[in-house]
Design a protein around this motif. Structure first.
Motif, PDB file in Angstrom:
ATOM      1  N   HIS A  47      80.238 -74.311   2.677  1.00  0.00           N
ATOM      2  CA  HIS A  47      80.827 -75.786   2.888  1.00  0.00           C
ATOM      3  C   HIS A  47      80.909 -76.454   1.919  1.00  0.00           C
ATOM      4  O   HIS A  47      80.424 -76.156   0.653  1.00  0.00           O
ATOM      5  N   ASP A  48      81.487 -77.692   2.061  1.00  0.00           N
ATOM      6  CA  ASP A  48      81.668 -78.721   0.876  1.00  0.00           C
ATOM      7  C   ASP A  48      82.521 -78.050  -0.258  1.00  0.00           C
ATOM      8  O   ASP A  48      82.337 -78.407  -1.488  1.00  0.00           O
ATOM      9  N   GLY A  49      83.411 -76.992   0.194  1.00  0.00           N
ATOM     10  CA  GLY A  49      84.169 -76.351  -0.907  1.00  0.00           C
ATOM     11  C   GLY A  49      83.455 -75.377  -1.993  1.00  0.00           C
ATOM     12  O   GLY A  49      84.049 -75.001  -2.670  1.00  0.00           O
ATOM     13  N   LEU A  50      82.250 -74.993  -1.289  1.00  0.00           N
ATOM     14  CA  LEU A  50      81.522 -74.094  -1.992  1.00  0.00           C
ATOM     15  C   LEU A  50      81.585 -72.734  -1.421  1.00  0.00           C
ATOM     16  O   LEU A  50      81.792 -72.311  -0.336  1.00  0.00           O
ATOM     17  N   LYS A  51      81.769 -71.483  -2.143  1.00  0.00           N
ATOM     18  CA  LYS A  51      81.651 -70.333  -1.781  1.00  0.00           C
ATOM     19  C   LYS A  51      81.191 -69.192  -2.497  1.00  0.00           C
ATOM     20  O   LYS A  51      81.280 -69.197  -3.698  1.00  0.00           O
ATOM     21  N   VAL A  52      80.387 -68.196  -1.856  1.00  0.00           N
ATOM     22  CA  VAL A  52      79.686 -67.389  -2.903  1.00  0.00           C
ATOM     23  C   VAL A  52      80.504 -65.989  -2.865  1.00  0.00           C
ATOM     24  O   VAL A  52      81.304 -65.511  -1.685  1.00  0.00           O
ATOM     25  N   ILE A  53      80.754 -65.429  -3.775  1.00  0.00           N
ATOM     26  CA  ILE A  53      81.646 -64.219  -4.076  1.00  0.00           C
ATOM     27  C   ILE A  53      80.879 -63.265  -4.565  1.00  0.00           C
ATOM     28  O   ILE A  53      79.838 -63.403  -5.819  1.00  0.00           O
ATOM     29  N   SER A  54      80.814 -62.038  -4.046  1.00  0.00           N
ATOM     30  CA  SER A  54      79.905 -61.077  -4.453  1.00  0.00           C
ATOM     31  C   SER A  54      80.583 -59.828  -4.003  1.00  0.00           C
ATOM     32  O   SER A  54      81.327 -59.735  -3.001  1.00  0.00           O
ATOM     33  N   ARG A  55      79.985 -58.551  -4.411  1.00  0.00           N
ATOM     34  CA  ARG A  55      80.641 -57.390  -3.661  1.00  0.00           C
ATOM     35  C   ARG A  55      80.052 -57.476  -2.279  1.00  0.00           C
ATOM     36  O   ARG A  55      80.868 -56.452  -1.323  1.00  0.00           O
ATOM     37  N   ILE A  56      79.096 -57.822  -1.868  1.00  0.00           N
ATOM     38  CA  ILE A  56      78.838 -58.063  -0.410  1.00  0.00           C
ATOM     39  C   ILE A  56      79.895 -58.622   0.536  1.00  0.00           C
ATOM     40  O   ILE A  56      80.036 -58.475   1.345  1.00  0.00           O
ATOM     41  N   THR A  57      80.454 -59.736  -0.125  1.00  0.00           N
ATOM     42  CA  THR A  57      81.443 -60.768   0.612  1.00  0.00           C
ATOM     43  C   THR A  57      82.854 -60.301   0.256  1.00  0.00           C
ATOM     44  O   THR A  57      83.542 -60.674   0.882  1.00  0.00           O
ATOM     45  N   ASN A  58      83.213 -59.911  -0.859  1.00  0.00           N
ATOM     46  CA  ASN A  58      84.501 -59.381  -1.305  1.00  0.00           C
ATOM     47  C   ASN A  58      84.508 -58.154  -1.880  1.00  0.00           C
ATOM     48  O   ASN A  58      83.941 -57.653  -3.168  1.00  0.00           O
ATOM     49  N   ASN A  59      85.236 -57.116  -1.436  1.00  0.00           N
ATOM     50  CA  ASN A  59      85.501 -55.807  -1.836  1.00  0.00           C
ATOM     51  C   ASN A  59      86.203 -55.562  -3.277  1.00  0.00           C
ATOM     52  O   ASN A  59      86.115 -54.679  -3.876  1.00  0.00           O
ATOM     53  N   GLU A  60      86.720 -56.693  -3.640  1.00  0.00           N
ATOM     54  CA  GLU A  60      87.387 -57.097  -4.775  1.00  0.00           C
ATOM     55  C   GLU A  60      86.913 -57.801  -5.872  1.00  0.00           C
ATOM     56  O   GLU A  60      87.512 -58.490  -6.376  1.00  0.00           O
ATOM     57  N   CYS A  61      85.567 -57.876  -5.683  1.00  0.00           N
ATOM     58  CA  CYS A  61      84.831 -58.547  -6.757  1.00  0.00           C
ATOM     59  C   CYS A  61      84.468 -57.554  -7.615  1.00  0.00           C
ATOM     60  O   CYS A  61      83.983 -56.273  -7.487  1.00  0.00           O
ATOM     61  N   TYR A  62      84.682 -57.635  -9.119  1.00  0.00           N
ATOM     62  CA  TYR A  62      84.676 -56.948 -10.209  1.00  0.00           C
ATOM     63  C   TYR A  62      83.443 -56.585 -10.850  1.00  0.00           C
ATOM     64  O   TYR A  62      83.394 -55.930 -11.958  1.00  0.00           O
ATOM     65  N   VAL A  63      82.465 -57.477 -10.263  1.00  0.00           N
ATOM     66  CA  VAL A  63      81.055 -57.615 -11.290  1.00  0.00           C
ATOM     67  C   VAL A  63      80.053 -57.264 -10.198  1.00  0.00           C
ATOM     68  O   VAL A  63      80.104 -57.535  -9.128  1.00  0.00           O
ATOM     69  N   PRO A  64      78.980 -56.899 -10.699  1.00  0.00           N
ATOM     70  CA  PRO A  64      77.662 -56.444 -10.098  1.00  0.00           C
ATOM     71  C   PRO A  64      76.694 -57.537  -9.537  1.00  0.00           C
ATOM     72  O   PRO A  64      75.706 -57.170  -9.319  1.00  0.00           O
ATOM     73  N   TYR A  65      77.386 -58.820  -9.750  1.00  0.00           N
ATOM     74  CA  TYR A  65      76.193 -59.835  -9.254  1.00  0.00           C
ATOM     75  C   TYR A  65      77.370 -60.838  -8.615  1.00  0.00           C
ATOM     76  O   TYR A  65      78.144 -60.403  -8.220  1.00  0.00           O
ATOM     77  N   ALA A  66      76.608 -61.918  -8.277  1.00  0.00           N
ATOM     78  CA  ALA A  66      77.350 -62.881  -7.379  1.00  0.00           C
ATOM     79  C   ALA A  66      77.593 -64.394  -8.268  1.00  0.00           C
ATOM     80  O   ALA A  66      76.846 -64.449  -9.034  1.00  0.00           O
ATOM     81  N   ARG A  67      78.767 -65.200  -7.692  1.00  0.00           N
ATOM     82  CA  ARG A  67      78.801 -66.385  -8.121  1.00  0.00           C
ATOM     83  C   ARG A  67      79.166 -67.184  -7.192  1.00  0.00           C
ATOM     84  O   ARG A  67      79.945 -66.850  -6.112  1.00  0.00           O
ATOM     85  N   VAL A  68      78.627 -68.574  -6.992  1.00  0.00           N
ATOM     86  CA  VAL A  68      78.771 -69.306  -6.067  1.00  0.00           C
ATOM     87  C   VAL A  68      79.768 -70.391  -6.891  1.00  0.00           C
ATOM     88  O   VAL A  68      79.630 -71.089  -7.870  1.00  0.00           O
ATOM     89  N   CYS A  69      81.046 -70.357  -6.154  1.00  0.00           N
ATOM     90  CA  CYS A  69      82.280 -71.128  -7.016  1.00  0.00           C
ATOM     91  C   CYS A  69      82.624 -72.542  -6.002  1.00  0.00           C
ATOM     92  O   CYS A  69      82.455 -72.336  -4.834  1.00  0.00           O
ATOM     93  N   GLU A  70      83.018 -73.408  -6.730  1.00  0.00           N
ATOM     94  CA  GLU A  70      83.474 -74.593  -6.072  1.00  0.00           C
ATOM     95  C   GLU A  70      85.208 -74.380  -6.044  1.00  0.00           C
ATOM     96  O   GLU A  70      85.658 -74.093  -6.987  1.00  0.00           O
ATOM     97  N   MET A  71      85.748 -74.537  -4.807  1.00  0.00           N
ATOM     98  CA  MET A  71      87.146 -73.931  -4.735  1.00  0.00           C
ATOM     99  C   MET A  71      87.946 -74.990  -4.241  1.00  0.00           C
ATOM    100  O   MET A  71      89.271 -74.568  -4.187  1.00  0.00           O
ATOM    101  N   THR A  72      87.521 -76.349  -4.208  1.00  0.00           N
ATOM    102  CA  THR A  72      88.587 -77.067  -3.672  1.00  0.00           C
ATOM    103  C   THR A  72      88.920 -78.404  -4.714  1.00  0.00           C
ATOM    104  O   THR A  72      90.171 -78.747  -4.899  1.00  0.00           O
TER     105      THR A  72
END
Length: 270
Positions: free
Chosen positions: A73-98
């Motif tokens: 929410h509020d333009g934030l998104k978590v990207i990890s292998r759990i949420t995106n099969n084309e995440c190319y690192v073995p950890y997660a990032r919370v990204c501001e997207m807007t």
């Protein structure tokens, strides 16, 4: 697009971290402010003056639940292998997207355009026997090197100038693009369940190697630390954690070593 100043990146990063904190507190998820961010909190009461990122560590079960449940929410998104099969690192990032955009000068880490981010690392179990830990660590380190080459092969050919550079990239694509190593990497990290021994580790980015071998007792509870205008959580054994990695972390490095080592630039979206 206008390039963000260092302080603007810091403030955006801080806003992301506050949102993560509130979500974790509300959902009973354990997290620890860690690495350079923890040094910043203890030594500077905020960001290390020349640094712009924040690092968070979570026990593996909390990390996986966070990746599945974090409210984007509020333009934030978590990207990890759990949420995106084309995440190319073995950890997660919370990204501001807007509001922001990150231009990668380095190799790609996912298949999406993102803005300013915070790294979220999982804390995994480690062998009681240090030599057995080192044996697995060496396998992880070699796999990490392969992952780097695999990610490098994902650079678009039209982004590389010069005939020789293009041919070199094409060869990399032929040798490294067919095998996705991230799931194998994650399974190797998870081999020893957290809590099954008195030791733990984070080798998702194994630059510190055996210095990332910790006592689980240092993570049994959390304490509050002040970072800028906010109180975040960190591990009870923060001193042992930081000394294992950096030695005397309260000493400010000489001016020539006060550098931001980011391989990307941050911009405001128009």
């Amino acid at each position: 697009m206008r390039e963000m100043t260092l302080r603007e990146v810091q403030m955006m990063t801080l806003d992301i971290a506050k949102d993560i904190h509130q979500f974790c507190i509300h959902n009973n998820i354990t997290y620890y402010l860690a690495y350079g961010s923890l040094i910043g909190a203890l030594r500077h009461k905020g960001f290390i003056p020349w640094d712009d990122d924040m690092d968070i560590l979570m026990p593996r079960p909390d990390y996986e639940r966070f990746c599945r449940e974090y409210n984007n929410h509020d333009g934030l998104k978590v990207i990890s292998r759990i949420t995106n099969n084309e995440c190319y690192v073995p950890y997660a990032r919370v990204c501001e997207m807007t509001k922001t955009y990150v231009h990668e000068d380095n190799i790609p880490w996912c298949n999406e355009d993102t803005g300013v981010w915070i790294d979220i690392f999982p804390l995994d179990g480690a062998e009681e026997d240090f030599m057995l830990f080192k044996k697995r660590m060496n396998k992880i380190y070699k796999l990490n090197n392969y992952c780097f080459k695999w990610r490098n092969a994902k650079v678009a050919t039209n982004l590389v100038s010069g005939f020789y550079s293009k041919m070199k990239l094409i060869v990399k694509k032929l040798f490294f693009s067919h095998y996705d190593p991230i799931d194998k990497y994650i399974n190797l990290l998870k081999k020893m369940p957290l809590g099954s021994t008195s030791k733990c580790m984070n080798l998702t980015a194994p630059q510190y190697k055996e210095r990332e071998y910790f006592n689980i007792s240092d993570f049994e509870s959390t304490i509050d630390v002040t970072f800028e205008d906010f109180k975040f959580k960190t591990m009870n054994g923060y001193d042992n954690f930081l000394r294992s990695l950096y030695g005397d972390y309260m000493i400010i490095p000489p001016a020539e070593k006060q550098k931001n080592h980011s391989f990307h630039k941050n911009y405001w979206r128009e």
